[in-house]
Write a protein that holds these residues in place. Structure first.
Motif, mmCIF file in Angstrom:
data_model
loop_
_atom_site.group_PDB
_atom_site.id
_atom_site.type_symbol
_atom_site.label_atom_id
_atom_site.label_comp_id
_atom_site.label_asym_id
_atom_site.label_seq_id
_atom_site.Cartn_x
_atom_site.Cartn_y
_atom_site.Cartn_z
ATOM 1 N N TYR A 92 0.835 -1.195 0.000
ATOM 2 C CA TYR A 92 0.000 0.000 0.000
ATOM 3 C C TYR A 92 0.872 1.247 0.000
ATOM 4 C CZ TYR A 92 -3.932 -2.959 1.154
ATOM 5 O OH TYR A 92 -4.895 -3.911 1.108
ATOM 6 N N LEU A 94 0.477 5.098 1.013
ATOM 7 C CA LEU A 94 -0.387 6.083 1.669
ATOM 8 C C LEU A 94 0.199 7.458 1.403
ATOM 9 C CD1 LEU A 94 -0.826 4.290 5.107
ATOM 10 C CD2 LEU A 94 -1.977 3.851 2.923
ATOM 11 N N ILE A 118 -3.785 4.877 -1.215
ATOM 12 C CA ILE A 118 -4.822 5.503 -0.391
ATOM 13 C C ILE A 118 -4.373 6.925 -0.080
ATOM 14 C CG2 ILE A 118 -6.041 5.450 1.812
ATOM 15 C CD1 ILE A 118 -5.584 2.410 1.814
ATOM 16 N N PHE A 120 -4.638 10.400 2.007
ATOM 17 C CA PHE A 120 -5.198 10.896 3.269
ATOM 18 C C PHE A 120 -4.901 12.381 3.391
ATOM 19 C CE2 PHE A 120 -1.302 11.234 5.804
ATOM 20 C CZ PHE A 120 -0.431 10.406 5.119
ATOM 21 N N GLN A 279 -6.039 10.136 11.284
ATOM 22 C CA GLN A 279 -6.597 9.471 10.120
ATOM 23 C C GLN A 279 -6.197 8.004 10.032
ATOM 24 O OE1 GLN A 279 -4.655 12.305 7.866
ATOM 25 N NE2 GLN A 279 -6.263 13.824 8.045
ATOM 26 N N TYR A 282 -8.897 5.291 10.198
ATOM 27 C CA TYR A 282 -9.697 5.198 8.979
ATOM 28 C C TYR A 282 -8.948 4.380 7.921
ATOM 29 C CZ TYR A 282 -12.716 8.910 10.767
ATOM 30 O OH TYR A 282 -13.578 9.639 11.508
ATOM 31 N N ILE A 283 -7.640 4.636 7.843
ATOM 32 C CA ILE A 283 -6.845 3.947 6.823
ATOM 33 C C ILE A 283 -6.773 2.455 7.116
ATOM 34 C CG2 ILE A 283 -4.578 3.815 5.725
ATOM 35 C CD1 ILE A 283 -4.191 6.757 6.413
#
Lengths: 323, 367
Positions: A92, A94, A118, A120, A279, A282-283
């Protein structure tokens, strides 16, 4: 000769580096999820520091992650780090991008390499198919929450000093919007002074000082971050104008710094709006869903953000939400 | 006849003044002052009131100008010397103020972000900050004087890195010194109890007195100008141009530490990313407004200091006029362009000629 030596040295270092990497790769095969996290410089603000610490605390080996971090306020450096992470084969990526533009090609590379992206904290101008999810604050909603609170105070007249952040920033636009709209809609809402203090406490102090010196009456100070609210309060203290719960002037700030929430608790300020830096949870939710093979209901996830009222805030809130 | 002669003498003096360097900041000050007088005479109202602690304070726009202009005036002192000696400017002062402020808070708070008592006397913290920022000044100075790097490039290093260093000094925390923790820490940026004039003004006056004594009783001024005008010939005359340049940066470092103390004391805390932001530009502007050549050489300290207060006068005026936020920089730019054009040698030459044309006419009248 010197050059040869240097070359030899560099080569040795590289080999050592490779060995290092190899070791890490071996350890990460124990079911750890590899994530590469690209963030802005933690020194940027208290908000960013809290954000970075939250990430570091969540993406640990105990929680099943093998995380690498890269920090920069510059887009090109962030893109370079992203490329490095893709080459390293992270699962992943981020990303809290410094700039909104310029991410398309590197995100395509990520897609080709099977790296899930993802976003953020900040969105980017790229095709939504290039990332899995985007977790953002809704600055306009923050403004609306604050203005709704102010409206609920039912003052007979609102004479507002509006201290704005750096003009054009997302936070400034969002937080100004709701107030300006409400002031236009109501006859008893007057913005007696509207000025940018560029997030700076001292500029805010001077702006409020100028209003006091001019003798203009006011009963609300709407500052778009805590620092500026603090500066405004310093000017009020100098002029012996009372502020806080049940006093002459209502003080409103944003960001929920710990010291600001303590001012609320002491009744010196009235309201503080949250801009949620936490955050990571949420991730991890999203990553868990993706790992389980579920599809996400929506791409853009807007975080819950609170607004604290001095009359209802508790010590527990200060400890939990203060940054 | 007597009075007419006197009048004539006055005109000559006025003409000389126009060609004097200090004319520019004074003229700028007068223009701003007259503008405010016409726009709203209440600008000049000063009233005595009491602050939240019950001690008397003077309030009014003029007091605000003296108060907030102080840091800039202090920085202008150092910046003038640096400009004169090296023919370049230090753009790292804002970042070094952040460092100096962090050092003060670090010494006072230790590693706590909200201490209940100070860990060291304030004077110790201030002295440590002085040493640290003089060291950073020495770093800049060494790059400029001994490595012959362009001042703006040399100071770009700290300009970029300074705020991160400041954050690192305090572990990314934002320490706050509350009133309960130390009632005396706030006086440097606010008021001494019982004295209605803001403390920063006194600190600025003290710095100004010191620099004038230094300029009067030492050769610093003379040497600085000699090096700035022609460093080769100053070497031939037995001066050490490298050392003079170096020392000017160290003096600026000291000025930065003083400004840093005022800044952190104003709000009892620091925010690394915005504290004293862009103040270097205002400090350079103060030097330019003072009519000093930014390429070094001769300088006029009084004019620079006046220039600093002119900038604050302008800022306060714009706040008072409630200029729209987005238009603020544009207004400032227009005024700055006007002032800088006015101070350009070409324009002054032309003004001088204009004056000469006008003067004989008045003399003829006298005859």
């Amino acid at each position: 000769m010197k050059r040869k030596l240097l070359a030899l040295l560099t080569a040795t270092l590289m080999v050592v580096g490779l060995v290092g990497c190899g070791g890490e790769a071996a350890s990460s095969e124990g079911g750890l999820i590899k994530v590469g996290i690209i963030n802005n410089d933690p020194n940027e603000s208290g908000y960013r520091t809290a954000n970075v610490n939250d990430m570091k605390a969540t993406f640990t080996e105990e929680n099943g992650y093998d995380a690498s971090f890269a920090y920069s306020l510059k887009n090109e450096e962030q893109i370079q780090s992203a490329q490095k992470f893709i080459t390293d084969g992270v699962d992943y990526l981020l990303l809290s991008a410094a700039d909104t533009a310029g991410w398309d090609s590197v995100l395509k590379d990520a897609q080709d390499a099977g790296v899930k992206v993802i976003l953020f904290d900040r969105t980017i101008d790229a095709d939504p198919s290039l990332y899995e999810a985007s977790i953002v604050s809704d600055m306009a909603k923050e403004g609306e929450t604050a203005v709704a609170w102010l409206k609920s105070q039912n003052l007979s007249e609102y004479n507002i000093i509006h201290i704005q952040g750096a003009m054009g920033s997302a936070a400034q636009i969002g937080r100004s919007g709701a107030l300006v709209a409400e002031a236009e809609a109501n006859a008893n809402w007057n913005i007696v002074e509207q000025q940018t203090a560029t997030w700076n406490a001292e500029n805010a102090q001077q702006i409020v000082q100028a209003v006091i010196d001019a003798g203009t009456p006011f009963n609300v100070i709407y500052a778009e971050n805590d620092d500026m609210a603090k500066g405004a309060v310093a000017a009020l203290d100098k002029a012996n104008i009372s502020h806080g719960v049940g006093k002459d002037v209502i003080i409103m700030g944003y960001d929920c710094n710990k010291w600001a929430l303590q001012e609320l608790l002491a009744g010196n300020w009235n309201y503080d709006g949250q801009c949620n830096p936490f955050q990571a949870s949420y991730i991890t939710d999203i990553i868990k869903k993706l790992e389980a093979g579920e599809t996400l209901a929506q791409k853009t996830i807007i975080m819950d953000e609170k607004g604290f009222d001095a009359t209802t805030i508790t010590q527990a809130d200060v400890d939990q939400y203060g940054i | 006849m007597e009075t007419k002669k006197k009048e004539n003498g006055f005109l000559v003096k006025l003409g000389n003044l126009c060609r004097n360097q200090i004319f520019i900041p004074i003229a700028a000050l007068l223009i701003l002052a007259i503008f405010n007088l016409i726009a709203d005479p209440s600008f000049y109202a000063i009233k005595l009131s009491y602050n939240a602690n019950g001690s008397p304070v003077l309030m009014g726009n003029l007091i605000t100008i003296l108060d907030y202009g102080s840091e800039l005036a202090i920085l202008a002192i150092g910046m003038t010397l640096v400009t004169a000696a090296s023919g370049g400017q230090d753009i790292s002062v804002g970042a070094t103020i952040a460092i100096a402020g962090s050092v003060i808070l670090r010494v006072l708070c230790g590693t706590e972000s909200q201490p209940t008592s100070l860990h060291a006397p304030i004077i110790v913290a201030f002295l440590v900050a002085c040493v640290v920022s003089m060291l950073f000044g020495a770093f800049n100075g060494a790059l400029v004087a001994y490595f012959k790097i362009q001042p703006m490039v040399a100071t770009l290093i700290l300009f970029t890195a300074g705020r991160s260093i400041a954050a690192w000094i305090n572990n990314n925390q934002l320490p706050v010194i509350s009133e309960e923790c130390s009632p005396t820490f706030g006086i440097f940026g606010n008021y001494i109890p019982g004295i209605p004039i803001p403390t920063p003004f006194f600190i600025a006056v003290a710095c100004i007195v010191v620099i004038f004594l230094v300029l009067k009783f030492t050769n610093l001024g003379l040497y600085t100008q000699a090096v700035g005008i022609n460093s080769k010939s100053s070497r031939l005359n037995g001066l050490n141009p490298e050392f003079i340049k170096f020392i000017s940066f160290v003096i600026l470092g000291l000025c930065v530490a003083v400004a840093g103390l005022i800044k952190v004391s104003r709000l009892n805390t620091i925010n690394y990313s915005v504290v004293a932001k862009d103040i270097e530009m205002d400090a350079i502007l103060a030097v330019a407004l003072g009519g000093n050549a930014l390429s070094g050489g001769k300088f006029n300290m009084t004019a620079s200091i006046l220039g600093a207060y002119v900038i604050q006068f302008l800022t306060t005026t714009l706040y008072k006029m409630q200029v729209q936020a987005s238009a603020l920089p544009a207004y400032k730019a227009i005024v700055v362009i006007l002032l800088v054009v006015l101070s350009a040698p070409k324009v002054r030459e032309w003004l001088g000629k204009l004056w000469k044309k006008l003067r004989p006419a008045s003399m003829k009248e006298v005859a």
